[in-house]
Design a protein around this motif. Structure first.
Motif, mmCIF file in Angstrom:
data_model
loop_
_atom_site.group_PDB
_atom_site.id
_atom_site.type_symbol
_atom_site.label_atom_id
_atom_site.label_comp_id
_atom_site.label_asym_id
_atom_site.label_seq_id
_atom_site.Cartn_x
_atom_site.Cartn_y
_atom_site.Cartn_z
ATOM 1 N N ARG A 19 0.829 -1.208 0.000
ATOM 2 C CA ARG A 19 0.000 0.000 0.000
ATOM 3 C C ARG A 19 0.859 1.252 0.000
ATOM 4 N NH1 ARG A 19 -4.340 -1.893 4.671
ATOM 5 N NH2 ARG A 19 -5.397 -3.500 3.413
ATOM 6 N N ARG A 48 -19.931 4.570 -11.513
ATOM 7 C CA ARG A 48 -18.767 5.391 -11.177
ATOM 8 C C ARG A 48 -18.564 6.514 -12.198
ATOM 9 N NH1 ARG A 48 -16.542 0.289 -9.975
ATOM 10 N NH2 ARG A 48 -15.354 0.270 -11.921
ATOM 11 N N LEU A 89 -15.483 7.406 -5.402
ATOM 12 C CA LEU A 89 -14.925 6.416 -4.491
ATOM 13 C C LEU A 89 -16.006 5.631 -3.764
ATOM 14 C CD1 LEU A 89 -11.922 8.393 -2.941
ATOM 15 C CD2 LEU A 89 -11.859 6.639 -4.705
ATOM 16 N N PHE A 90 -17.113 6.304 -3.442
ATOM 17 C CA PHE A 90 -18.206 5.603 -2.767
ATOM 18 C C PHE A 90 -18.760 4.484 -3.640
ATOM 19 C CE2 PHE A 90 -22.832 5.138 -2.316
ATOM 20 C CZ PHE A 90 -22.889 4.610 -1.042
ATOM 21 N N GLY A 92 -17.205 3.008 -6.080
ATOM 22 C CA GLY A 92 -16.180 1.986 -6.188
ATOM 23 C C GLY A 92 -16.205 1.049 -4.996
ATOM 24 N N TRP A 93 -16.313 1.616 -3.785
ATOM 25 C CA TRP A 93 -16.400 0.800 -2.570
ATOM 26 C C TRP A 93 -17.674 -0.037 -2.568
ATOM 27 C CZ3 TRP A 93 -20.280 1.183 1.149
ATOM 28 C CH2 TRP A 93 -20.089 0.414 2.298
ATOM 29 N N LEU A 94 -18.804 0.571 -2.951
ATOM 30 C CA LEU A 94 -20.069 -0.147 -2.965
ATOM 31 C C LEU A 94 -20.034 -1.284 -3.984
ATOM 32 C CD1 LEU A 94 -22.945 -0.259 -1.830
ATOM 33 C CD2 LEU A 94 -23.647 1.289 -3.678
ATOM 34 N N ARG A 137 -17.405 -3.014 -4.918
ATOM 35 C CA ARG A 137 -16.626 -4.122 -4.360
ATOM 36 C C ARG A 137 -17.410 -4.885 -3.306
ATOM 37 N NH1 ARG A 137 -12.640 -0.100 -4.757
ATOM 38 N NH2 ARG A 137 -12.927 0.464 -2.563
ATOM 39 N N ARG A 138 -18.224 -4.178 -2.527
ATOM 40 C CA ARG A 138 -19.017 -4.850 -1.505
ATOM 41 C C ARG A 138 -20.130 -5.696 -2.119
ATOM 42 N NH1 ARG A 138 -17.201 -5.213 3.519
ATOM 43 N NH2 ARG A 138 -19.343 -5.196 4.295
#
Length: 281
Positions: free
Chosen positions: A24, A206, A262-263, A265-267, A269-270
């Motif tokens: 990272r 996105r 980004l939200f 993108g995170w959603l 992946r979830r």
């Protein structure tokens, strides 16, 4: 054997976290380096390229922070504008998602509907939004509804295109298998086509997330009545040559777009989970 396996798991658990942290860190270094170069180039242009009389064209970053964010009055105006722009962008994006996904599902279920409607969706995307402003103003006036409609029009196409592509990309062999077991159209859609479309669908989300912020700002610039969002503030600061406040408003608009992107993108992946990455690998 069980003791050896447990020892290996413990060893991997102690080694993996530092390795992940180092990965990272190395991934974060290039963006940070580019950001440092941008800031350095910004200062060079502000102090070495521009003279004092023209420095308002690109004020140095610390002055933007000082005037735009540390002045309580300016900060209050920017936060109020950010709230109004966020409201338009998120509501417009939500409407675009509902309309876009519904339209894509309907077109995926009826080929004649796709042939009839999809070309007009493409044409609507290619029409400059400025050409539609007089019509939108006649239909909905110059207030919140007009800004919302502009936001929806700008954000709609990627959702329709990506969702339709995802629905149609479901494996043909699995389609035949479902039909062989007597699955109906609805079962095929819910259990095969819709799950297969999720990666492409969230890619469209996105893209449209950033476009929704652009749509909210464009709506502000075109329809300047009502409470001022960030788009109106940017135009007002530009007219008054208040460069520090203008750049601060642009920075906030960029942060809003990044946050929404980004939200999703995170959603994504979830919702999609690790199965998609595993299938690609």
């Amino acid at each position: 054997m069980s003791t050896v396996a447990e020892a290996e798991k413990v060893a991997l658990s102690t080694v993996a976290p530092p390795r992940r942290r180092s990965v990272r860190l190395w991934r974060a270094l290039p963006p940070v380096g580019v950001f440092a170069l941008i800031i350095g180039g910004w200062y060079v242009i502000s102090y070495l390229v521009l003279d004092d009389a023209r420095r308002f064209l690109l004020p140095p970053p610390h002055e933007i922070v000082d005037v735009g964010f540390l002045d309580p009055r300016n900060l209050e105006n920017l936060m109020h504008g950010l709230w109004l722009t966020t409201e338009v962008a998120l509501l417009g994006l939500a409407i675009a998602i509902v309309v876009g996904v519904t339209a894509a599902v309907l077109m995926s279920q009826a080929k004649w509907l796709e042939i009839s409607v999809y070309p007009w969706v493409v044409i609507l995307q290619t029409i400059p939004i400025l050409a539609l402003v007089p019509l939108i103003a006649q239909w909905t006036g110059f207030g919140f509804s007009s800004r919302l409609l502009v936001c929806v029009l700008i954000a709609l196409f990627p959702i329709i295109a990506n969702t339709l592509f995802g629905l149609q990309s479901a494996d043909a062999g699995l389609r035949d298998l479902f039909r062989l077991h007597g699955a109906g159209r609805l079962t095929l859609l819910v259990k095969l086509m819709f799950p297969a479309s999720l990666p492409a669908m969230f890619a469209g989300f996105r893209i449209s997330a950033g476009l929704s912020v652009i749509g909210a700002l464009v709506g502000d610039l075109f329809f300047k009545q009502g409470e001022p969002g960030l788009g109106i503030l940017i135009d007002v600061y530009r007219a008054r040559l208040q460069s520090e406040q203008m750049y601060a408003a642009v920075f906030l608009a960029s942060l809003l777009g990044i946050a929404v992107f980004l939200f999703f993108g995170w959603l994504g992946r979830r919702v999609v989970g690790k199965w998609y990455q595993a299938s690609r690998g």
